[in-house]
Design a protein around this motif. Structure first.
Motif, PDB file in Angstrom:
ATOM      1  N   GLU A  78       0.848  -1.264  -0.035  1.00 25.97           N
ATOM      2  CA  GLU A  78      -0.057   0.054  -0.116  1.00 25.97           C
ATOM      3  C   GLU A  78       0.980   1.185   0.013  1.00 25.97           C
ATOM      4  O   GLU A  78       0.558   2.225  -0.637  1.00 25.97           O
ATOM      5  N   VAL A  95      -1.571  12.866   9.722  1.00 18.70           N
ATOM      6  CA  VAL A  95      -2.911  12.468   9.423  1.00 18.70           C
ATOM      7  C   VAL A  95      -3.329  12.054  10.834  1.00 18.70           C
ATOM      8  O   VAL A  95      -2.773  11.053  11.451  1.00 18.70           O
ATOM      9  N   ILE A  98      -7.702   8.985  12.843  1.00 16.46           N
ATOM     10  CA  ILE A  98      -7.888   7.907  11.689  1.00 16.46           C
ATOM     11  C   ILE A  98      -8.760   6.667  12.671  1.00 16.46           C
ATOM     12  O   ILE A  98      -8.107   6.215  13.472  1.00 16.46           O
ATOM     13  N   GLY A 127       0.659   8.827  -0.811  1.00 15.01           N
ATOM     14  CA  GLY A 127      -0.978   9.535  -0.623  1.00 15.01           C
ATOM     15  C   GLY A 127      -1.400   9.539   0.693  1.00 15.01           C
ATOM     16  O   GLY A 127      -0.934   8.405   1.468  1.00 15.01           O
ATOM     17  N   LEU A 128      -2.151  10.176   1.197  1.00 17.72           N
ATOM     18  CA  LEU A 128      -2.729  10.526   2.650  1.00 17.72           C
ATOM     19  C   LEU A 128      -3.616   9.109   2.824  1.00 17.72           C
ATOM     20  O   LEU A 128      -3.656   8.693   4.005  1.00 17.72           O
ATOM     21  N   SER A 129      -4.368   8.848   1.835  1.00 16.55           N
ATOM     22  CA  SER A 129      -5.264   7.693   1.928  1.00 16.55           C
ATOM     23  C   SER A 129      -4.506   6.314   2.267  1.00 16.55           C
ATOM     24  O   SER A 129      -4.855   5.417   2.713  1.00 16.55           O
ATOM     25  N   LYS A 130      -3.185   6.311   1.854  1.00 17.15           N
ATOM     26  CA  LYS A 130      -2.523   4.998   2.262  1.00 17.15           C
ATOM     27  C   LYS A 130      -1.978   4.815   3.674  1.00 17.15           C
ATOM     28  O   LYS A 130      -1.783   3.926   4.190  1.00 17.15           O
ATOM     29  N   ALA A 132      -3.989   5.946   5.999  1.00 20.74           N
ATOM     30  CA  ALA A 132      -5.206   5.613   6.727  1.00 20.74           C
ATOM     31  C   ALA A 132      -5.354   3.977   6.278  1.00 20.74           C
ATOM     32  O   ALA A 132      -5.794   3.190   7.435  1.00 20.74           O
ATOM     33  N   ARG A 133      -5.144   3.533   5.108  1.00 23.20           N
ATOM     34  CA  ARG A 133      -5.312   2.316   4.859  1.00 23.20           C
ATOM     35  C   ARG A 133      -4.212   1.354   5.594  1.00 23.20           C
ATOM     36  O   ARG A 133      -4.617   0.193   5.871  1.00 23.20           O
ATOM     37  N   ASP A 136      -5.864   0.581   8.702  1.00 22.05           N
ATOM     38  CA  ASP A 136      -6.887  -0.337   8.610  1.00 22.05           C
ATOM     39  C   ASP A 136      -6.321  -1.697   8.600  1.00 22.05           C
ATOM     40  O   ASP A 136      -7.100  -2.728   8.867  1.00 22.05           O
TER      41      ASP A 136
END
Length: 216
Positions: A78, A95, A98, A127-130, A132-133, A136
């Protein structure tokens, strides 16, 4: 078809960042899982053949596949795509808040909380979503909060090689709220710091100030 458990690339010291106790690739069949749930239902004193429970084993198997899907995912993958066009930006990236749900590895009951993750880039960002991923993926495994905090920091440090990583997790553990001492609302905080965050207390202080909403 049985799922394949992915592992991280070997580190320079030949150790693995995959947590101890990761299950082998060979998993029980759907039928074995459902039979195990039926056994648990009988153990509680209920009747797995009554109308309200007859489909419960199938539902539980489906829910567990979703809640523990992190064993089938590789956080290093990721984080693998990074961006170097950052116009010279090299300051802290944070970030926070979360939200996550995990499960305690001791009692298999929920851990509910939020993670705050920061790093100091060294020529590239992700990437910022990475971020958070990544949280998770680790959350969707059986966990202790201490281990999860360290795992998130370690994989970001290993893959991105930033100047430092800071991770804080705040969570409520249902193993304390639902059983045992039964203290609702108690929150546990854990932190892990690497690189500049570990070596320079002022960077830790800046991270904590930003979490409280004060820009340094």
């Amino acid at each position: 078809m049985d799922a394949v458990v992915k592992t991280f690339p070997p580190r320079a010291d030949n150790t693995q960042t995959e947590p101890a106790g990761t299950p082998p690739a060979q998993r029980p069949s759907q039928e074995e899982v459902e039979a195990a749930v039926r056994t648990l239902l009988r153990w509680t004193g209920d009747n797995p053949d009554r109308e309200g429970l007859v489909d419960t084993p199938t539902r539980v198997a489906r829910a567990y596949r979703e809640m523990f899907g992190g064993y089938d995912q590789d956080p290093a993958a990721e984080l693998g795509r990074t961006f170097e066009e950052v116009q010279g930006y090299d300051d802290l990236v944070l970030v926070k808040d979360i939200q996550f749900h995990s499960h305690c590895e001791h009692h298999m009951v929920p851990i509910i909380g939020k993670a705050h993750v920061a790093y100091l880039p060294d020529g590239k960002v992700v990437g910022l979503s990475k971020i958070a991923r990544t949280v998770d993926i680790f959350a969707h495994r059986l966990q202790t909060q201490e281990a999860m905090t360290a795992q998130i920091a370690d994989v970001i440090q290993t893959v991105l090689n930033p100047r430092g990583v800071a991770v804080m997790i705040e969570a409520e553990h249902m193993c304390m709220a639902m059983r045992g001492i039964r203290k609702q609302g108690s929150t546990t905080l854990t932190t892990t710091f690497t690189g500049s965050f570990k070596d320079h207390p002022e960077e830790q202080a800046r991270f904590l100030m930003m979490l409280r909403g004060f820009a340094a």
